[in-house]
Scaffold this active site. Structure first.
Site, PDB file in Angstrom:
ATOM      1  N   GLY A   1     -14.119  20.775 -45.263  1.00 55.47           N
ATOM      2  CA  GLY A   1     -14.456  19.378 -45.469  1.00 55.47           C
ATOM      3  C   GLY A   1     -13.724  18.792 -46.655  1.00 55.47           C
ATOM      4  N   PRO A  47     -10.601  25.914 -44.665  1.00 52.81           N
ATOM      5  CA  PRO A  47     -10.009  24.587 -44.512  1.00 52.81           C
ATOM      6  C   PRO A  47      -8.925  24.533 -43.441  1.00 52.81           C
ATOM      7  CG  PRO A  47      -9.432  25.575 -46.639  1.00 52.81           C
ATOM      8  CD  PRO A  47     -10.033  26.641 -45.796  1.00 52.81           C
ATOM      9  N   ARG A  86      -5.382  10.594 -33.334  1.00 57.00           N
ATOM     10  CA  ARG A  86      -6.297  10.374 -34.452  1.00 57.00           C
ATOM     11  C   ARG A  86      -6.536   8.891 -34.778  1.00 57.00           C
ATOM     12  NH1 ARG A  86      -5.766  11.841 -39.095  1.00 57.00           N
ATOM     13  NH2 ARG A  86      -7.787  12.770 -39.449  1.00 57.00           N
ATOM     14  N   CYS A 109      -0.667   3.200 -20.833  1.00 56.91           N
ATOM     15  CA  CYS A 109      -1.174   2.017 -20.158  1.00 56.91           C
ATOM     16  C   CYS A 109      -2.659   1.800 -20.438  1.00 56.91           C
ATOM     17  CB  CYS A 109      -0.875   2.110 -18.666  1.00 56.91           C
ATOM     18  SG  CYS A 109       0.894   2.059 -18.392  1.00 56.91           S
ATOM     19  N   GLU A 110      -2.951   1.744 -21.703  1.00 58.25           N
ATOM     20  CA  GLU A 110      -4.270   1.401 -22.234  1.00 58.25           C
ATOM     21  C   GLU A 110      -3.953   0.952 -23.642  1.00 58.25           C
ATOM     22  OE1 GLU A 110      -7.502   4.434 -22.061  1.00 58.25           O
ATOM     23  OE2 GLU A 110      -6.314   5.212 -20.410  1.00 58.25           O
TER      24      GLU A 110
HETATM   25  C1  LIG Z   1     -12.955  22.320 -37.905  1.00 55.86           C
HETATM   26  C2  LIG Z   1     -13.611  23.318 -38.743  1.00 55.86           C
HETATM   27  C3  LIG Z   1     -13.096  23.606 -40.009  1.00 55.86           C
HETATM   28  C4  LIG Z   1     -11.921  22.899 -40.620  1.00 55.86           C
HETATM   29  O1  LIG Z   1     -12.242  21.599 -41.037  1.00 55.86           O
HETATM   30  P1  LIG Z   1     -11.188  20.708 -41.862  1.00 55.86           P
HETATM   31  O2  LIG Z   1     -11.844  19.406 -42.029  1.00 55.86           O
HETATM   32  O3  LIG Z   1      -9.945  20.610 -41.041  1.00 55.86           O
HETATM   33  O4  LIG Z   1     -10.898  21.393 -43.126  1.00 55.86           O
HETATM   34  C5  LIG Z   1     -13.737  24.602 -40.712  1.00 55.86           C
HETATM   35  N1  LIG Z   1     -14.804  25.268 -40.216  1.00 55.86           N
HETATM   36  C6  LIG Z   1     -15.319  25.014 -39.004  1.00 55.86           C
HETATM   37  C7  LIG Z   1     -16.473  25.800 -38.510  1.00 55.86           C
HETATM   38  C8  LIG Z   1     -14.745  24.025 -38.228  1.00 55.86           C
HETATM   39  O5  LIG Z   1     -15.269  23.766 -37.020  1.00 55.86           O
END
Ligand SMILES: *Cc1c(COP(=O)(O)O)cnc(C)c1O
Length: 401
Positions: free
Chosen positions: A218, A260, A298, A328-329
Site C-alpha cells: 500500500g 509491494p 488504469r 470504440c467506447e
Molecule cells: C496487490 C497486492 C499487493 C501489492 O500492492 P501494491 O499496491 O501494488 O503495492 C500486496 N499484497 C497483496 C496481498 C496484494 O493483493
C-alpha cells in the site's frame, strides 16, 4: 528515462511498447530495504501481479527479494524465474481448496484469508505451516476499488473473529507461522499504518508459533508533482523501532515482511504510443493515439493519472489536449492536459506505466498486446514480443460449418 533512448527503442521495436528501467527497480528496492535496515530480519516479497515478466522477476531474485503471488500461475512464473518455493508467499482470495493444496504441496508458504478454508486445511494438513491474513478494519486511502481493509471488504479474516481462529487452531492442531495484513493500496499517512500495526501485533501475541509478520503493501507513489507519497523513511524508522520492541516482548526475532508491487515497479515503466490523429472539435483538441484501454486501463478503471510527455517534440509550444484511445467506447487517457504541441505521428510517453499496466492489458477490439523492453546497463533488450494474429486465434477451435 532518457528521451533519446526511448525514441530509439520506438524506432527499433515499434509502437506501442512498454519500456522498463532496471536501475529504477533496483533503486526502489534498495530505498525500501535501507529504510528498514534497523530490523534484524527483513524480507521483501515483490507482488508479481504488478508486472509479471520473468526477466523482471529475475531482477528481484538477484536483489534478494522473495515473491508475493495471488494465483498458482504466478507461483509457476516465479519458479520459472528461478525462485525456490520457500521464497514465495501465496496470498489468494476466493480460490478453491484444491488450488491452495496444490500450491502448498509445492512447498510455497500459503496465506489463508477465510475461516472456512482455514478449518478445512487445518483438518487435512495440520503439519503444513500456514499464515493468516487478518483484516484490521483500518481504512486506508485511495480509490474504493483498491481499498481492501474496510468492514465490508471480502479480504482477510476480521480481527473480531480472532477467537474463532484460535478455536480452529486448537481443535485441528494446525501450525500458524505468520500473521499478515494488506489494508489497501494507498497508505497516505504513517500514523494510520501504525494504528493498523498495533492491531496486528495484538493478534501475533495470541499465538506462540509465529515466525514472521507480513505488513502487506500500500505504499503510495507520486504520479505527478505535488502528489502525496508514502514517506517510506519515516515509516521505516517508526515501524522498525516498534517492531524491534515487539520482538523483545515476544521473545523471538521475528521476520518483518512487506509485499509491494507499485512502489517497486511503477516509476520504472514508460508506455510509448504513436499519435494517429489530431482532431479539433468545437471545444477540444483530441490527440488520438494508436492504443486504448486494451493496453493501459488504469486511467479509465481507477481514474488514475499518468503524466504524458511528447518525446517527439519536447521543445514544442505547450497546448491543452485530451488524449484518447482508438477503442470504440469512450477511452480517455487524459483530459485538458498541457503537453508540448502534438503532431500526427509524434510519440507520446505515459509515465508510471510499470505497475498494473501490461499485466492488465487485453485483446479487446482484437488488438495485439504490445511488446515489452527492458533497459539494463544502458542497453535495451526485447523481453516480450508484440503479439501477432497467430496469438489471437491460437486457442480458437474453428468448426467446419
Ligand atoms: C496487490 C497486492 C499487493 C501489492 O500492492 P501494491 O499496491 O501494488 O503495492 C500486496 N499484497 C497483496 C496481498 C496484494 O493483493
Amino acid at each position: 528515462m532518457n528521451q533519446h533512448l526511448l525514441v530509439s527503442i520506438a524506432q527499433e521495436h515499434g509502437l506501442p511498447v512498454y519500456v522498463y528501467d532496471a536501475s529504477k527497480i533496483t533503486s526502489q528496492y534498495q530505498r525500501l530495504t535501507q529504510a528498514f535496515s534497523a530490523v534484524k530480519k527483513l524480507k521483501i516479497n515483490y507482488a508479481v501481479k504488478a508486472l509479471n515478466n520473468i526477466n523482471v522477476l529475475k531482477i528481484f531474485k538477484k536483489l534478494g527479494s522473495g515473491l508475493d503471488t495471488v494465483s498458482i500461475q504466478e507461483v509457476l512464473l516465479g519458479l520459472e524465474a528461478g525462485f525456490d518455493p520457500h521464497e514465495i508467499i501465496y496470498t489468494p482470495n476466493g480460490v478453491s481448496m484444491e488450488e491452495i493444496e496444490q500450491v502448498a504441496a509445492m512447498g510455497v508458504q500459503i496465506n489463508i484469508d477465510n475461516l472456512s478454508i482455514l478449518e478445512q486445511f487445518g483438518q487435512k494438513h495440520p503439519n503444513i505451516p500456514v499464515c493468516i491474513r487478518i483484516n484490521p478494519h483500518v481504512m486506508a486511502g485511495g480509490n474504493s476499488k483498491i481499498s481492501v481493509g474496510h468492514i465490508d471488504s471480502k479480504f482477510g479474516i476480521s480481527i473480531h473473529q480472532t477467537p474463532h481462529i484460535k478455536r480452529i487452531v486448537t481443535l485441528t492442531k494446525m501450525h500458524i507461522n505468520g500473521i499478515h495484513m494488506h489494508t489497501g493500496s494507498d497508505i497516505l499517512d504513517v500514523d494510520t499504518f501504525l494504528r493498523a500495526t498495533e492491531i496486528l501485533l495484538d493478534v501475533v501475541k495470541e499465538f506462540d508459533t509465529i515466525e514472521f509478520v507480513d505488513f502487506g503493501s500500500g505504499f503510495k507513489v507520486p504520479y505527478k508533482e505535488g502528489d502525496i507519497a508514502t514517506d517510506v523513511e519515516e515509516l521505516g524508522e517508526k515501524l522498525s523501532a516498534r517492531f524491534n520492541d515487539f520482538c523483545v516482548e515476544y521473545g523471538k526475532d521475528l521476520c518483518l515482511m512487506f509485499e509491494p508491487g507499485k512502489f517497486l515497479v511503477s516509476a520504472a515503466g514508460s508506455f510509448l504510443t504513436k499519435v494517429n490523429v489530431i482532431k479539433q472539435t468545437t471545444s477540444t483538441v483530441f490527440a488520438g493515439v494508436d492504443s486504448g484501454f486494451n493496453h493501459l486501463i488504469r486511467p479509465m478503471f481507477y481514474d488514475s493519472y499518468h503524466h504524458i510527455v511528447n518525446i517527439s517534440n519536447p521543445e514544442g509550444k505547450e497546448r491543452y489536449y485530451s488524449v484518447v484511445g482508438y477503442i470504440c467506447e469512450t477511452d480517455t487517457f487524459a483530459s485538458n492536459r498541457k503537453i508540448n504541441e502534438i503532431r500526427e505521428n509524434d510519440i507520446l510517453c505515459f509515465n508510471n506505466a510499470g505497475a498494473y499496466s501490461y499485466t492488465m492489458a487485453s485483446n479487446y477490439n482484437s488488438r495485439y498486446r504490445p511488446a515489452e523492453v527492458l533497459v539494463k546497463d544502458g542497453k535495451a533488450f526485447l523481453i516480450r514480443e508484440r503479439e501477432t494474429f497467430e496469438d489471437l486465434i491460437r486457442n480458437q477451435v474453428i468448426l467446419d460449418i
